[in-house]
Enzyme design. Structure first.
Site, PDB file in Angstrom:
ATOM      1  N   GLU B  65       3.998  44.940  54.468  1.00 39.21           N
ATOM      2  CA  GLU B  65       4.911  44.563  55.542  1.00 39.21           C
ATOM      3  C   GLU B  65       5.387  43.122  55.402  1.00 39.21           C
ATOM      4  O   GLU B  65       4.643  42.255  54.951  1.00 39.21           O
ATOM      5  CB  GLU B  65       4.211  44.695  56.898  1.00 39.21           C
ATOM      6  N   ASP B 170     -22.493  47.857  64.899  1.00 38.37           N
ATOM      7  CA  ASP B 170     -21.642  48.472  63.872  1.00 38.37           C
ATOM      8  C   ASP B 170     -22.340  49.755  63.423  1.00 38.37           C
ATOM      9  O   ASP B 170     -23.575  49.811  63.413  1.00 38.37           O
ATOM     10  CB  ASP B 170     -21.472  47.514  62.679  1.00 38.37           C
ATOM     11  N   ASP B 236      -4.340  49.236  65.403  1.00 33.08           N
ATOM     12  CA  ASP B 236      -3.208  48.376  65.056  1.00 33.08           C
ATOM     13  C   ASP B 236      -2.220  49.024  64.104  1.00 33.08           C
ATOM     14  O   ASP B 236      -1.408  48.344  63.504  1.00 33.08           O
ATOM     15  CB  ASP B 236      -3.706  47.044  64.495  1.00 33.08           C
ATOM     16  N   SER B 301      -4.150  44.567  71.376  1.00 33.36           N
ATOM     17  CA  SER B 301      -3.566  43.610  70.433  1.00 33.36           C
ATOM     18  C   SER B 301      -3.299  44.248  69.077  1.00 33.36           C
ATOM     19  O   SER B 301      -4.176  44.906  68.506  1.00 33.36           O
ATOM     20  CB  SER B 301      -4.537  42.431  70.280  1.00 33.36           C
ATOM     21  N   VAL B 302      -2.094  44.074  68.576  1.00 35.26           N
ATOM     22  CA  VAL B 302      -1.768  44.580  67.235  1.00 35.26           C
ATOM     23  C   VAL B 302      -1.368  43.462  66.274  1.00 35.26           C
ATOM     24  O   VAL B 302      -1.203  43.701  65.081  1.00 35.26           O
ATOM     25  CB  VAL B 302      -0.639  45.646  67.282  1.00 35.26           C
TER      26      VAL B 302
END
Lengths: 353, 353
Positions: B65, B170, B236, B301-302
């Site tokens: 991107e 995790d 995201d 949030s991205v």
């Protein structure tokens, strides 16, 4: 002493000085010929490419663009600005750099200057197109507009199309004198001219490359005789054209990528459905190029991302085994990809990791 | 000896090693605090920015991107890839670099690594948002997903929000152990946990940052009590979410830029017109943030181009007078801007120009 970055973290970088060194080392005509072949090869496999339109950020004084493309294996983009007022401030109108990356990993594999490389690829593309469109046996080219691109065009048409005489004209006689001086001793007969009409005497190919951002008429209809090939490269953004509309109506028009050329090229003066031929189709044998000796062919060139992609891939091959690049520590590549923070800590002072 | 490039041809470059050096030199918590302030300042003047959507090139295995933006004076873009399969091959999922340029001339003015810088700006943005949205007096954060971003998040919430305890979980216990080890001695009480439920005990803030590219449900509805702030940063891209839809329906949702978040964020699970609040409006005093102690706030949030822009501008200021950059000969800048060819010739061997 922080640990050294891994091999993967390094990206080969070709600076302006290294690009000049590489082109001198290989010879500029050799580079132009090779670039034309690379670009032609990629035009032949046109369908494989991801043809995103360029992403432009406009301001009152200029534009900054990102031009991405991908062939599915390699991704490339060019950063390029266009600021016509820069020249008055002693700056380049256009500066550029480019990047190649591996589609499979997303890791960059080349960063390169592209101001010089763009001049080379533009000239190579023009001459490559003329190889398919210009009349047989053309030997003389009119070069109208003797700015930064002009010598590269003349040398590309010599090396790729066999042009032996260039007739130069610019509204600024100093530009013509400089272009003539720069071309001295390179095997071309160089004829400085005092008008565009004079420059076109006996020319089978007419290249226009002027830089004003306005609708200009460098050529009017009565100046253009039958049978010539026109290589129009100065009309390359909205509001910027060089040819009178009537010339376009008499010509068979060849373009790189119609959606872009209809906005940026000479054909912005024509209806949106005016017929044009895509150059790649001529190269791939899917459309006819020049059909007869009386036809006027026009390559309405605005520059396309695939040409930059081809040029960058050529540079990546050409620098192998040469001293004409350095390696930049440009992307973080920790030993353990989930441990970016650990890499940061080990990169700090006073650690022996 | 070729002539030296002009001053204008040089672009400051911050390598990974220099970025690490700069952050160690300034102190990571200082950098996180400063970045949060820079980003908050730019969110406050949100309307000034050119908000182009990111330009993505997708393949079967990942995406590359380009994220451009401009405030009218400075232009910036980030190159970033996302390749989830890279980790298995010993590569980073995400690598990035960025550039700033002068809108007035189009000349680049900074090139910087952004893999490390993106981790720092993401953590700073999360904590900056929490400063406006988290319950008063929050001291404990659950950190679910202990990968490459986790330590940066924990330190940002300590430095910016006053968090003193982080509870780590995790699915890979080794990731939790590594995160805990990396955070040792940094003034945080670190509690490794064996389940996400356990990590959330007593936590006023819940940060989720897991990396699978699939619709995952890291949190289910019954796990989330009233009054918490959820900082969801792992959802995201399209197809990648972390929270059960029912949590979203109970939360007041804050986002960076709705057109992007509706495609990439947790809210891709909701109707396209589900009400959300833009974070910049809270910061600018145009919308309410947290209204009461029982409300669940969610920052979906991205990552947005303005955060990268703020971070790059901060780096450009921070490197001045330090040894943490080099200068790249990246753009051609001939003495006479119309004489690119002359610069090329004078850059060749055997000339004394």
């Amino acid at each position: 002493m922080p640990p050294l970055p891994s091999e993967l973290a390094y990206v080969p970088f070709v600076s302006v000085e290294h690009m000049m060194g590489l082109v001198h080392h290989l010879g500029i005509e050799r580079v132009l010929i090779d670039l034309a072949d690379e670009i032609e090869t990629d035009f032949r496999r046109w369908d494989l490419f991801d043809k995103t339109p360029r992403v432009a950020s406009h301001s009152d004084v200029g534009v900054i663009e990102l031009m991405p493309t991908s062939d599915g294996e390699t991704y490339g983009f060019k950063y390029v600005n266009g600021h016509p007022k820069n020249t008055k401030e002693g700056l380049q109108t256009v500066t550029a750099f480019g990047l190649l990356a591996d589609v499979n990993s997303g890791y960059p594999k080349l960063l390169s200057e592209m101001t010089l490389l763009t001049a080379l690829r533009t000239a190579a593309t023009s001459a490559m197109a003329a190889r398919h469109l210009a009349p047989e046996g053309a030997r003389t080219m009119a070069m109208i507009g003797n700015g930064a691109q002009s010598e590269f065009q003349c040398l590309a048409f010599k090396a790729i199309c066999g042009i032996d005489t260039v007739r130069l004209y610019d509204i600024d006689p100093a530009a013509t004198a400089r272009c003539a001086a720069n071309l001295a001793g390179r095997g071309l007969t160089v004829v400085p001219c005092r008008s565009s009409e004079e420059s076109m005497e006996g020319a089978e190919i007419i290249t226009t490359c002027t830089a004003d951002k306005q609708y200009a008429t460098i050529l009017t209809d009565n100046m253009v005789g039958s049978g010539v090939h026109i290589n129009a490269i100065g009309g390359d953004c909205p509001g910027k054209t060089e040819l009178h509309r009537d010339i376009l109506l008499r010509s068979d028009i060849f373009v790189e990528y119609p959606p872009q050329t209809r906005i940026e090229g000479e054909i912005q003066q024509l209806d949106g459905d005016h017929p044009v031929t895509e150059l790649w189709q001529v190269i791939a044998g899917k459309a006819e190029g020049r059909r007869n000796a009386r036809q006027i062919t026009l390559f309405d060139s605005v520059g396309f991302a695939i040409e930059d992609f081809s040029a960058l891939r050529y540079v990546l091959k050409a620098i192998q085994g040469t001293p004409f690049f350095t390696r930049l520590d440009m992307i973080a590549d920790p030993d353990d990809p989930r441990d970016l923070f650990g890499m940061f800590v080990r990169g700090g002072p006073g650690t022996n990791a």
